[in-house]
Design a protein around this motif. Structure first.
Motif, PDB file in Angstrom:
ATOM      1  N   SER A   6       0.827  -1.205   0.000  1.00 31.92           N
ATOM      2  CA  SER A   6       0.000   0.000   0.000  1.00 31.92           C
ATOM      3  C   SER A   6       0.867   1.263   0.000  1.00 31.92           C
ATOM      4  N   SER A   7       0.226   2.401  -0.292  1.00 32.35           N
ATOM      5  CA  SER A   7       0.948   3.666  -0.250  1.00 32.35           C
ATOM      6  C   SER A   7       1.444   3.949   1.169  1.00 32.35           C
ATOM      7  N   LYS A   8       0.651   3.544   2.163  1.00 34.37           N
ATOM      8  CA  LYS A   8       1.035   3.742   3.554  1.00 34.37           C
ATOM      9  C   LYS A   8       2.296   2.944   3.886  1.00 34.37           C
ATOM     10  N   GLU A   9       2.360   1.721   3.380  1.00 37.04           N
ATOM     11  CA  GLU A   9       3.540   0.879   3.617  1.00 37.04           C
ATOM     12  C   GLU A   9       4.768   1.470   2.933  1.00 37.04           C
ATOM     13  N   ALA A  10       4.578   2.043   1.748  1.00 38.86           N
ATOM     14  CA  ALA A  10       5.690   2.665   1.030  1.00 38.86           C
ATOM     15  C   ALA A  10       6.212   3.876   1.810  1.00 38.86           C
ATOM     16  N   LYS A  11       5.299   4.700   2.327  1.00 40.98           N
ATOM     17  CA  LYS A  11       5.696   5.872   3.114  1.00 40.98           C
ATOM     18  C   LYS A  11       6.450   5.441   4.373  1.00 40.98           C
ATOM     19  N   LYS A  12       5.951   4.414   5.030  1.00 43.81           N
ATOM     20  CA  LYS A  12       6.570   3.941   6.262  1.00 43.81           C
ATOM     21  C   LYS A  12       7.984   3.431   6.001  1.00 43.81           C
ATOM     22  N   LEU A  13       8.154   2.714   4.885  1.00 44.99           N
ATOM     23  CA  LEU A  13       9.469   2.180   4.530  1.00 44.99           C
ATOM     24  C   LEU A  13      10.452   3.322   4.260  1.00 44.99           C
ATOM     25  N   VAL A  14       9.996   4.332   3.539  1.00 46.14           N
ATOM     26  CA  VAL A  14      10.844   5.485   3.243  1.00 46.14           C
ATOM     27  C   VAL A  14      11.230   6.212   4.540  1.00 46.14           C
ATOM     28  N   GLU A  15      10.263   6.391   5.431  1.00 44.28           N
ATOM     29  CA  GLU A  15      10.526   7.076   6.698  1.00 44.28           C
ATOM     30  C   GLU A  15      11.541   6.317   7.547  1.00 44.28           C
ATOM     31  N   ARG A  16      11.451   4.990   7.532  1.00 39.94           N
ATOM     32  CA  ARG A  16      12.398   4.177   8.301  1.00 39.94           C
ATOM     33  C   ARG A  16      13.817   4.379   7.787  1.00 39.94           C
ATOM     34  N   HIS A  17      13.963   4.347   6.472  1.00 44.05           N
ATOM     35  CA  HIS A  17      15.288   4.532   5.888  1.00 44.05           C
ATOM     36  C   HIS A  17      15.825   5.929   6.158  1.00 44.05           C
ATOM     37  N   GLN A  18      14.981   6.930   6.015  1.00 38.73           N
ATOM     38  CA  GLN A  18      15.437   8.301   6.244  1.00 38.73           C
ATOM     39  C   GLN A  18      15.821   8.517   7.701  1.00 38.73           C
ATOM     40  N   LYS A  19      15.068   7.915   8.609  1.00 38.20           N
ATOM     41  CA  LYS A  19      15.384   8.037  10.026  1.00 38.20           C
ATOM     42  C   LYS A  19      16.720   7.375  10.342  1.00 38.20           C
ATOM     43  N   LEU A  20      16.955   6.204   9.754  1.00 40.87           N
ATOM     44  CA  LEU A  20      18.221   5.506   9.979  1.00 40.87           C
ATOM     45  C   LEU A  20      19.393   6.300   9.412  1.00 40.87           C
ATOM     46  N   ASP A 171      13.631   7.889  -4.343  1.00 43.33           N
ATOM     47  CA  ASP A 171      13.089   8.710  -5.435  1.00 43.33           C
ATOM     48  C   ASP A 171      12.187   7.879  -6.344  1.00 43.33           C
ATOM     49  N   ASN A 172      12.611   6.673  -6.655  1.00 46.67           N
ATOM     50  CA  ASN A 172      11.830   5.805  -7.540  1.00 46.67           C
ATOM     51  C   ASN A 172      10.530   5.344  -6.878  1.00 46.67           C
ATOM     52  N   LEU A 173      10.556   5.278  -5.546  1.00 45.97           N
ATOM     53  CA  LEU A 173       9.379   4.807  -4.814  1.00 45.97           C
ATOM     54  C   LEU A 173       8.369   5.920  -4.571  1.00 45.97           C
ATOM     55  N   ASP A 174       8.739   7.128  -4.879  1.00 42.82           N
ATOM     56  CA  ASP A 174       7.904   8.295  -4.575  1.00 42.82           C
ATOM     57  C   ASP A 174       6.485   8.164  -5.134  1.00 42.82           C
ATOM     58  N   CYS A 175       6.366   7.708  -6.374  1.00 46.79           N
ATOM     59  CA  CYS A 175       5.031   7.637  -6.974  1.00 46.79           C
ATOM     60  C   CYS A 175       4.139   6.611  -6.281  1.00 46.79           C
ATOM     61  N   ALA A 176       4.764   5.599  -5.655  1.00 44.95           N
ATOM     62  CA  ALA A 176       3.979   4.562  -4.979  1.00 44.95           C
ATOM     63  C   ALA A 176       3.502   5.021  -3.611  1.00 44.95           C
ATOM     64  N   GLY A 179      -1.183   7.925  -3.876  1.00 42.50           N
ATOM     65  CA  GLY A 179      -2.155   7.237  -4.716  1.00 42.50           C
ATOM     66  C   GLY A 179      -2.373   7.889  -6.066  1.00 42.50           C
ATOM     67  N   LEU A 180      -2.484   9.224  -6.099  1.00 41.49           N
ATOM     68  CA  LEU A 180      -2.711   9.930  -7.351  1.00 41.49           C
ATOM     69  C   LEU A 180      -1.516   9.813  -8.288  1.00 41.49           C
ATOM     70  N   LYS A 181      -0.306   9.935  -7.724  1.00 38.37           N
ATOM     71  CA  LYS A 181       0.904   9.809  -8.541  1.00 38.37           C
ATOM     72  C   LYS A 181       0.992   8.409  -9.155  1.00 38.37           C
ATOM     73  N   TRP A 182       0.577   7.424  -8.378  1.00 39.25           N
ATOM     74  CA  TRP A 182       0.638   6.044  -8.883  1.00 39.25           C
ATOM     75  C   TRP A 182      -0.290   5.870 -10.079  1.00 39.25           C
ATOM     76  N   ARG A 192       9.770   0.587 -11.690  1.00 45.07           N
ATOM     77  CA  ARG A 192      10.898   1.061 -10.893  1.00 45.07           C
ATOM     78  C   ARG A 192      10.504   1.211  -9.421  1.00 45.07           C
ATOM     79  N   ALA A 193       9.272   1.665  -9.184  1.00 42.19           N
ATOM     80  CA  ALA A 193       8.788   1.830  -7.813  1.00 42.19           C
ATOM     81  C   ALA A 193       8.684   0.490  -7.101  1.00 42.19           C
ATOM     82  N   ILE A 194       8.151  -0.498  -7.808  1.00 42.28           N
ATOM     83  CA  ILE A 194       8.016  -1.844  -7.222  1.00 42.28           C
ATOM     84  C   ILE A 194       9.393  -2.418  -6.894  1.00 42.28           C
ATOM     85  N   GLU A 195      10.323  -2.259  -7.832  1.00 36.53           N
ATOM     86  CA  GLU A 195      11.679  -2.757  -7.601  1.00 36.53           C
ATOM     87  C   GLU A 195      12.360  -2.002  -6.461  1.00 36.53           C
ATOM     88  N   ALA A 196      12.111  -0.698  -6.386  1.00 33.91           N
ATOM     89  CA  ALA A 196      12.699   0.109  -5.322  1.00 33.91           C
ATOM     90  C   ALA A 196      12.173  -0.311  -3.953  1.00 33.91           C
TER      91      ALA A 196
END
Length: 291
Positions: A6-20, A171-176, A179-182, A192-196
């Motif tokens: 989900s978009s929520k899961e993608a955001k959470k994953l990005v936040e985890r990486h940025q926090k680390l 960056d590649n995951l941004d659209c995921a 919801g609208l960007k996706w 690219r988003a799925i692979e990212a």
């Protein structure tokens, strides 16, 4: 093209990486933090030692050169030693009956010179037989600094090796993550988003994630160094403390000594465990020769 997250899961994953990454960035600067702690603790100890010396200097010392300064009014107002007046402002000194504003400025300058001269004679003593809160803080900070060097290097290495790849994946995951960007993205962008997403997930679950957690845990554990651990390390490696302090306070290291009367007893042990550069300093030479 459907995504398995989900978009929520993608955001959470990005936040985890940025926090680390943010925490790794902080870990990559920890040595400078401990250098500042050592400097601050040393300055406090010097100030305390200076105050102790000034408490032994009678107020009459400010008129040693017979400048016509009346010290009796100062003593009558409670200024018995130079330490008593060192922290006073010109305004406060001038409030003493019999002391003019011009004289107050003169007194303030004389006291400042006395303080400066006293500071030049101060010796920092780290003594196993006389541990003070101030000296203990210095010893703990030196141990923390010593341990932090490798930890800082590990944090920086993790950033250098992975930051570019992680940034590109984010960056590649941004659209995921939107919801609208996706919906408006083309097939290649979605792929690219799925692979990212998979790449970022694998990183966290793999060796990178383990190494990051290990490094960050070590950063946190630095704050848990106890006074007992620090003094034990000081006893085992006293010369390391001296060499580090000399490097840190290059401009004024002559005023700082490590008072270690036990060195003669342990000099043989230190010869086995510590490597010395020829003629690195007089104190090291004395220890090396069993002086």
């Amino acid at each position: 093209m459907a995504k398995l997250f989900s978009s929520k899961e993608a955001k959470k994953l990005v936040e985890r990486h940025q926090k680390l990454l943010d925490r790794l960035e902080a870990g990559g600067r920890i040595t400078e933090n401990y250098v500042k702690v050592i400097q601050d603790a040393t300055n406090r100890l010097v100030a305390d030692e200076t105050l102790r010396v000034l408490k032994t200097v009678p107020i009459e010392e400010i008129n040693r050169d017979k400048r016509g300064i009346k010290t009796k009014p100062l003593r009558d107002c409670g200024y018995e030693t130079v330490a008593d007046i060192a922290a006073s402002s010109v305004y406060e000194i001038a409030l003493v009956r019999g002391i003019s504003e011009d004289t107050a400025y003169t007194i303030h300058r004389i006291v400042r010179d006395i303080v400066s001269s006293a500071q030049k004679t101060i010796k920092i003593r780290l003594n196993l037989d006389k541990k003070t809160p101030e000296s203990t803080r210095i010893v703990i900070a030196v141990v923390q600094y010593d341990r932090s060097v490798l930890i800082e290097k590990a944090c920086r290495s993790l950033i250098t090796a992975n930051d570019g790849m992680i940034s590109d994946a984010i960056d590649n995951l941004d659209c995921a993550a939107n919801g609208l960007k996706w919906l408006l993205s083309f097939g290649a962008g979605k792929q690219r988003a799925i692979e990212a997403y998979e790449q970022l997930k694998v990183l966290l679950e793999g060796e990178y994630g383990q190494n990051v957690q290990r490094a960050l845990t070590e950063v946190e554990e630095l704050e848990n160094v106890s006074d007992i651990q620090a003094w034990e390390e000081f006893e085992r490696y006293p010369v390391r403390f001296f060499i580090f302090w000399k490097a840190l306070f290059q401009a004024c290291w002559e005023t700082m000594i490590l008072y270690m009367g036990f060195l003669k007893t342990w000099c043989g042990k230190f010869r086995m465990n510590v490597s010395f550069r020829r003629g690195c300093c007089a104190s090291c030479a004395d220890i090396r020769n069993g002086a």
